[in-house]
Design an enzyme around this catalytic site. Sequence first.
Site, PDB file in Angstrom:
ATOM      1  N   GLY A 126       8.453   9.697   7.351  1.00  0.00           N
ATOM      2  CA  GLY A 126       8.892   8.598   6.661  1.00  0.00           C
ATOM      3  C   GLY A 126       9.935   7.753   7.262  1.00  0.00           C
TER       4      GLY A 126
ATOM      5  CB  CYS B  16       4.921   5.270  12.612  1.00  0.00           C
ATOM      6  SG  CYS B  16       3.488   6.764  12.884  1.00  0.00           S
TER       7      CYS B  16
ATOM      8  CD  GLU C 117       6.887  13.399  14.094  1.00  0.00           C
ATOM      9  OE1 GLU C 117       6.475  12.251  14.512  1.00  0.00           O
ATOM     10  OE2 GLU C 117       6.827  14.550  14.686  1.00  0.00           O
ATOM     11  CG  LEU C 118      12.752   9.621  11.383  1.00  0.00           C
ATOM     12  CD1 LEU C 118      14.389   9.549  11.704  1.00  0.00           C
ATOM     13  CD2 LEU C 118      12.479  10.035   9.881  1.00  0.00           C
TER      14      LEU C 118
ATOM     15  CE  LYS D 272       8.712  13.789  -2.159  1.00  0.00           C
ATOM     16  NZ  LYS D 272       7.613  12.809  -2.552  1.00  0.00           N
ATOM     17  N   PRO D 273       4.311  14.993  -1.936  1.00  0.00           N
ATOM     18  CG  PRO D 273       2.262  14.736  -3.335  1.00  0.00           C
ATOM     19  CD  PRO D 273       3.611  15.719  -2.924  1.00  0.00           C
TER      20      PRO D 273
HETATM   21  P1  NAD Z   1      10.029   6.799   2.830  1.00  0.00           P
HETATM   22  O1  NAD Z   1      10.907   7.170   3.772  1.00  0.00           O
HETATM   23  O2  NAD Z   1       9.993   5.842   1.814  1.00  0.00           O
HETATM   24  O3  NAD Z   1       9.203   7.859   1.852  1.00  0.00           O
HETATM   25  C1  NAD Z   1       8.968   9.100   2.710  1.00  0.00           C
HETATM   26  C2  NAD Z   1       8.864  10.246   1.762  1.00  0.00           C
HETATM   27  O4  NAD Z   1      10.194  10.500   1.337  1.00  0.00           O
HETATM   28  C3  NAD Z   1       8.104  10.140   0.429  1.00  0.00           C
HETATM   29  O5  NAD Z   1       7.467  11.190   0.117  1.00  0.00           O
HETATM   30  C4  NAD Z   1       9.206   9.714  -0.432  1.00  0.00           C
HETATM   31  O6  NAD Z   1       8.869  10.245  -2.058  1.00  0.00           O
HETATM   32  C5  NAD Z   1      10.334  10.571   0.115  1.00  0.00           C
HETATM   33  N1  NAD Z   1      11.689  10.167  -0.217  1.00  0.00           N
HETATM   34  C6  NAD Z   1      11.963   8.687  -0.502  1.00  0.00           C
HETATM   35  N2  NAD Z   1      13.453   8.733  -0.702  1.00  0.00           N
HETATM   36  C7  NAD Z   1      13.846   9.930  -0.728  1.00  0.00           C
HETATM   37  C8  NAD Z   1      15.117  10.690  -1.009  1.00  0.00           C
HETATM   38  N3  NAD Z   1      15.848   9.865  -1.257  1.00  0.00           N
HETATM   39  N4  NAD Z   1      15.105  12.265  -0.873  1.00  0.00           N
HETATM   40  C9  NAD Z   1      14.092  12.777  -0.510  1.00  0.00           C
HETATM   41  N5  NAD Z   1      12.957  12.245  -0.345  1.00  0.00           N
HETATM   42  C10 NAD Z   1      12.620  10.852  -0.547  1.00  0.00           C
HETATM   43  O7  NAD Z   1       8.702   6.162   3.691  1.00  0.00           O
HETATM   44  P2  NAD Z   1       7.439   5.443   3.220  1.00  0.00           P
HETATM   45  O8  NAD Z   1       7.805   4.087   2.789  1.00  0.00           O
HETATM   46  O9  NAD Z   1       6.700   6.368   2.470  1.00  0.00           O
HETATM   47  O10 NAD Z   1       6.342   5.691   4.532  1.00  0.00           O
HETATM   48  C11 NAD Z   1       6.604   4.322   5.785  1.00  0.00           C
HETATM   49  C12 NAD Z   1       7.489   5.074   6.674  1.00  0.00           C
HETATM   50  O11 NAD Z   1       7.150   6.063   7.351  1.00  0.00           O
HETATM   51  C13 NAD Z   1       7.845   3.884   7.940  1.00  0.00           C
HETATM   52  O12 NAD Z   1       8.957   3.836   8.280  1.00  0.00           O
HETATM   53  C14 NAD Z   1       6.785   4.757   9.117  1.00  0.00           C
HETATM   54  O13 NAD Z   1       7.030   4.203  10.565  1.00  0.00           O
HETATM   55  C15 NAD Z   1       6.988   6.007   8.917  1.00  0.00           C
HETATM   56  N6  NAD Z   1       5.938   6.892   9.368  1.00  0.00           N
HETATM   57  C16 NAD Z   1       6.419   7.761  10.524  1.00  0.00           C
HETATM   58  C17 NAD Z   1       5.476   8.567  11.060  1.00  0.00           C
HETATM   59  C18 NAD Z   1       5.635   9.288  12.329  1.00  0.00           C
HETATM   60  O14 NAD Z   1       4.917  10.121  12.590  1.00  0.00           O
HETATM   61  N7  NAD Z   1       6.844   8.905  13.027  1.00  0.00           N
HETATM   62  C19 NAD Z   1       4.101   8.279  10.745  1.00  0.00           C
HETATM   63  C20 NAD Z   1       3.862   7.588   9.227  1.00  0.00           C
HETATM   64  C21 NAD Z   1       4.976   6.783   8.803  1.00  0.00           C
END
Ligand code: NAD
Length: 517
Positions: free
Chosen positions: A247, A303, A269-270, A193-194
């Site tokens: 995310g 991140c 991975e947050l 799920k991208p």
């Molecule tokens: P996000 O949490 O908004 O979204 C990530 C994914 O979750 C997306 O696919 C989104 O559609 C899905 N999503 C959103 N709300 C949801 C819900 N209620 N239920 C289920 N799925 C849901 O994050 P983002 O804005 O896409 O990415 C940025 C974040 O990701 C930053 O905090 C960054 O640090 C983190 N990140 C972490 C790493 C790591 O490896 N630790 C790598 C890259 C990005």
Amino acid sequence: MNVGAIERGRHALDEALATLGIEEAAVFHDGERWRQAEATMPVLAPATGEHAAEVADVGAEVAAEVAAGAGHAAEFLRLTAPEERAAACLALGQRLHEWAEPLATVLAVETGKPPAEALAEVAYARSYCSYYGRLAATDLGSAGQVPDGRARVVTRRLGIGPALLVTPWNLPVALAVRKLAAAIAAGCPCILKPSELTPLSGGLLLGRALSSTDSTAWLAVLPTSRPAELVDALLASGQIRKLSFTGSTGVGSALAERAARHGVPCSLELGGNAPALVMHDADVAAAADAIVRAKRRNAGQTCVAPNRVIVHSRLHDALVDELRARFEELRLSGPLDLEAGLGPVIDERARRRLDHWLAAAEEEGARVESFATRPERGTFVSPTLVCGLDPASELLEEEIFGPILPIIAASDDRAAIDQARSASGGLAAYVFCADSIRGAAIGERLNVGLVGVNRGIVSEASAPFGGVGSSGHGKEGGIEGLHAYQNTVSVLFDEPDLFGQAAEALDDSAEVAAVHA
Ligand code: NAD
């Protein structure tokens, strides 16, 4: 951003999609075939704000059917030969290599990152296919004895079952492939799920890449504008055996709770908020090079981007001068602009948040220096240095995710380490000092999962990647990343009694056997 660049972007996107065979807006892959979705959603190009493409918008109604398909696929995939799983990983890597340019074009339009960075991201993604392709055929389990020698134990690792992969927009190709390669190597079918912001490069095109190989790997790709609804329906299907999420900390923590209700284990991975420590004996120019290299990638939206430089007060002014000289050279560049500069941040909301933090920092009395003028169109943010911040400033507390770099002075190395240690957790840190071994020892005290000593790159396929505490748990990359998608099955059987010694020893062993029963 000029009109020529916009048109070039649109034309290149259409050409790239046609090359990759994605010509119809509303298709998604259900693991068996390409299907039409009932609805579509728009994809916007952040560098221009323009509508770039229309893609399938999949609803929760497909969840049960897709999850059942994954459950069925898991039955045969978990028993595929290691070499077959290895070949599937390598075939995906080969296809990413062949399709690197059109894939990078779509990635550049969807995220706004410069083409050179998009190509580097595809190459980085491929490194996980090569790594897990090799590992799948060599990490073959173990055989041994119980300590008293009476039985043998054969432990095999089998695919855990259907894996749900939820990925963000910032490195959409790399972060999806990092999960996918490990899951394929482990023998798991995957539902990807991208992010709704990058459904093409982070999802549909990867589905196309894998389905164009003749491997047995199984992948469904479900783009959606209603992630919570779809993910919840998939978790409730009873088929999902693993959730791997990358995310934000807020979404990831809430999702882990929902997964726990269905007994689904998670890798998370947050968010990170990486400190870069410049110790008293550091080479200031080399440190500035590495910090800017790590910060400018994806316009600061990674991140592991350094978000706070903590420098020994003796080196503070010299370091700021070196950083300023490098920030002055940065420029802002649009989609498919071949002179690589900084791309835009992902959307208007992200830009407004950064503007708000900068205004607040200025009000608190910090010195804010911005470089490179923002173009009229697109969600660009000027690269900015911030000195003299209040320790309680939001800019130090929050994950910045943009090209803004705060610099704080520490009275000595000890104070720098204390400031860098985060109470709630951390993902990455950077240490700059004359002696790399001392740097490593400092890094090990920082409560993070990754440390770059005198370098600005911390991510590598063979090294487990992941944070601690609020930055998540579970690792990707390394052998840990493969094992995250596997269960062990240990089979025990008695040692054969080749020459009847067991009968002689029987009397002595009666007591021990009773204890083991
Ligand atoms: P996000 O949490 O908004 O979204 C990530 C994914 O979750 C997306 O696919 C989104 O559609 C899905 N999503 C959103 N709300 C949801 C819900 N209620 N239920 C289920 N799925 C849901 O994050 P983002 O804005 O896409 O990415 C940025 C974040 O990701 C930053 O905090 C960054 O640090 C983190 N990140 C972490 C790493 C790591 O490896 N630790 C790598 C890259 C990005």
